[in-house]
Design a protein around this motif. Sequence first.
Motif, PDB file in Angstrom:
ATOM      1  N   PRO A 107      -5.252  -2.030  -2.669  1.00 23.58           N
ATOM      2  CA  PRO A 107      -4.715  -0.665  -2.771  1.00 23.58           C
ATOM      3  C   PRO A 107      -5.672   0.340  -3.396  1.00 23.58           C
ATOM      4  N   GLN A 108      -6.426  -0.091  -4.431  1.00 26.85           N
ATOM      5  CA  GLN A 108      -7.319   0.857  -5.096  1.00 26.85           C
ATOM      6  C   GLN A 108      -8.420   1.339  -4.138  1.00 26.85           C
ATOM      7  N   ILE A 109      -9.005   0.400  -3.411  1.00 32.44           N
ATOM      8  CA  ILE A 109     -10.042   0.759  -2.443  1.00 32.44           C
ATOM      9  C   ILE A 109      -9.443   1.600  -1.326  1.00 32.44           C
ATOM     10  N   MET A 110      -8.252   1.215  -0.877  1.00 32.48           N
ATOM     11  CA  MET A 110      -7.613   1.920   0.232  1.00 32.48           C
ATOM     12  C   MET A 110      -7.318   3.372  -0.138  1.00 32.48           C
ATOM     13  N   VAL A 111      -6.859   3.608  -1.358  1.00 31.16           N
ATOM     14  CA  VAL A 111      -6.542   4.973  -1.789  1.00 31.16           C
ATOM     15  C   VAL A 111      -7.800   5.839  -1.806  1.00 31.16           C
ATOM     16  N   ILE A 112      -8.921   5.274  -2.286  1.00 37.07           N
ATOM     17  CA  ILE A 112     -10.179   6.026  -2.314  1.00 37.07           C
ATOM     18  C   ILE A 112     -10.626   6.371  -0.902  1.00 37.07           C
ATOM     19  N   MET A 113     -10.590   5.382  -0.012  1.00 36.86           N
ATOM     20  CA  MET A 113     -10.998   5.609   1.377  1.00 36.86           C
ATOM     21  C   MET A 113     -10.067   6.597   2.063  1.00 36.86           C
ATOM     22  N   LEU A 114      -8.772   6.472   1.800  1.00 33.00           N
ATOM     23  CA  LEU A 114      -7.781   7.365   2.375  1.00 33.00           C
ATOM     24  C   LEU A 114      -8.049   8.808   1.939  1.00 33.00           C
ATOM     25  N   SER A 115      -8.392   8.994   0.673  1.00 33.84           N
ATOM     26  CA  SER A 115      -8.682  10.331   0.145  1.00 33.84           C
ATOM     27  C   SER A 115      -9.894  10.944   0.835  1.00 33.84           C
ATOM     28  N   LEU A 116     -10.937  10.141   1.021  1.00 36.24           N
ATOM     29  CA  LEU A 116     -12.164  10.640   1.652  1.00 36.24           C
ATOM     30  C   LEU A 116     -11.925  11.033   3.114  1.00 36.24           C
ATOM     31  N   ILE A 117     -11.157  10.208   3.835  1.00 40.76           N
ATOM     32  CA  ILE A 117     -10.886  10.517   5.248  1.00 40.76           C
ATOM     33  C   ILE A 117     -10.005  11.759   5.359  1.00 40.76           C
ATOM     34  N   LEU A 118      -8.993  11.851   4.491  1.00 44.42           N
ATOM     35  CA  LEU A 118      -8.134  13.040   4.492  1.00 44.42           C
ATOM     36  C   LEU A 118      -8.953  14.293   4.196  1.00 44.42           C
ATOM     37  N   MET A 119      -9.893  14.187   3.257  1.00 40.89           N
ATOM     38  CA  MET A 119     -10.732  15.332   2.898  1.00 40.89           C
ATOM     39  C   MET A 119     -11.552  15.785   4.121  1.00 40.89           C
ATOM     40  N   TRP A 120     -12.055  14.830   4.867  1.00 40.07           N
ATOM     41  CA  TRP A 120     -12.850  15.153   6.054  1.00 40.07           C
ATOM     42  C   TRP A 120     -12.001  15.904   7.087  1.00 40.07           C
ATOM     43  N   PHE A 121     -10.766  15.441   7.302  1.00 47.69           N
ATOM     44  CA  PHE A 121      -9.915  16.084   8.302  1.00 47.69           C
ATOM     45  C   PHE A 121      -9.475  17.487   7.863  1.00 47.69           C
ATOM     46  N   TYR A 122      -9.177  17.648   6.588  1.00 49.63           N
ATOM     47  CA  TYR A 122      -8.806  18.986   6.114  1.00 49.63           C
ATOM     48  C   TYR A 122     -10.009  19.925   6.147  1.00 49.63           C
ATOM     49  N   TYR A 123     -11.191  19.370   5.983  1.00 49.08           N
ATOM     50  CA  TYR A 123     -12.411  20.172   6.137  1.00 49.08           C
ATOM     51  C   TYR A 123     -12.547  20.628   7.589  1.00 49.08           C
ATOM     52  N   LEU A 124     -12.337  19.730   8.531  1.00 47.36           N
ATOM     53  CA  LEU A 124     -12.396  20.098   9.949  1.00 47.36           C
ATOM     54  C   LEU A 124     -11.327  21.135  10.293  1.00 47.36           C
ATOM     55  N   GLY A 125     -10.166  21.021   9.679  1.00 47.07           N
ATOM     56  CA  GLY A 125      -9.045  21.910   9.987  1.00 47.07           C
ATOM     57  C   GLY A 125      -9.258  23.350   9.589  1.00 47.07           C
ATOM     58  N   THR A 126     -10.309  23.632   8.811  1.00 43.57           N
ATOM     59  CA  THR A 126     -10.593  25.017   8.431  1.00 43.57           C
ATOM     60  C   THR A 126     -11.324  25.767   9.544  1.00 43.57           C
TER      61      THR A 126
END
Length: 345
Positions: free
Chosen positions: A80-99
């Motif tokens: 879970p700890q690794i998954m949360v970090i990876m999930l955060s990074l991928i979400l950040m990338w998509f919200y960056y694209l969404g701008t």
Amino acid sequence: MSPEQLLKQRVYRLTFGMVVACYAAFTLDFPLSNLILVLAAKFLTVPAAPSLKGLLVLVISLIIMPLLFSAFVMLFGFEPQIMVIMLSLILMWFYYLGTEQKFVLLATFGIVFLVLISFFGVLNGVAVTALTENLIKATFIALLIYIIAHTFFPEKRQDFQLPASPYSEFARALIAIKSVIVLLPLLLFYLYFLPSHALLVLIFSAMFLMQVSTKESLKALKLYFIVNIVSAIFAIATYELFVMIPSLIYLMLFMATVGIYFGREIFIGSKLGKVYAGAIAGYLVLFSGLALSNDNSIDTKSWDRLIQILFACSYIVIVAHSLERWLFRRWKTKFADRLGLNESA
């Protein structure tokens, strides 16, 4: 083709696509068939003729993204700890694209797919492969409906240039960071506490945040909040009517009415067009998810979804505005030279 004729063509195309997608979603019996309606409507809110290059990119992304996310969950789902970090990074990338407007569609699908697959990965890692297969099947059917709708209601292909993002690269990164800071506590709460039908609320919330992540004024946030909450109420009211009148013909006529009314608002070029386009997607996520759920108690609990959505959207608006007011305003002063608007904006 005159502007009025073009407007009618786009409205009829959206309406036709929603009706056909509604029929497909409610007659094809497989998990996640409700996404056919959501995805087809989302494709058809883009006011442009499909190009071969655009379709190819869309097809590749709709296949590659679910497969990558599935592999990601299989690798990190039990850490879970690794998954949360990876999930955060991928979400950040998509919200960056969404701008940037030309990537909004891709970013929206990426966030929805990521939330779906990661959520089910926590619930049942074994089910992720089957989920990915059903997700790809739903997207293919939605794409087919999209192409058919454009075949019956075509418009002249033209160079359709979406405006460039008005934000600098640094500003887009800050917006993405803010979005993840806002969404991650909500995501973790639903992943670990698992309230009923959390998935619908999470997808609705993630799409809502995609709309408000670049809005800074409280007035704009209030507008998006009100429109999306009204769309949630509308979705639940539609579902309650469908329970009382469980007729597919009635539902298709209702979707036709929704398509005609909202299609005109989306394509007429008004300032609220983007708001309506986002709201109709949220409406379809909630309604189709409720209507096609296997939970027999959903009728008595459907309004619980509204309470959860009201809580989630209120949280997003309050936290997003607070971050903008107390943290990012200081960053704007500190990094003023790196937050300038593009000259083309």
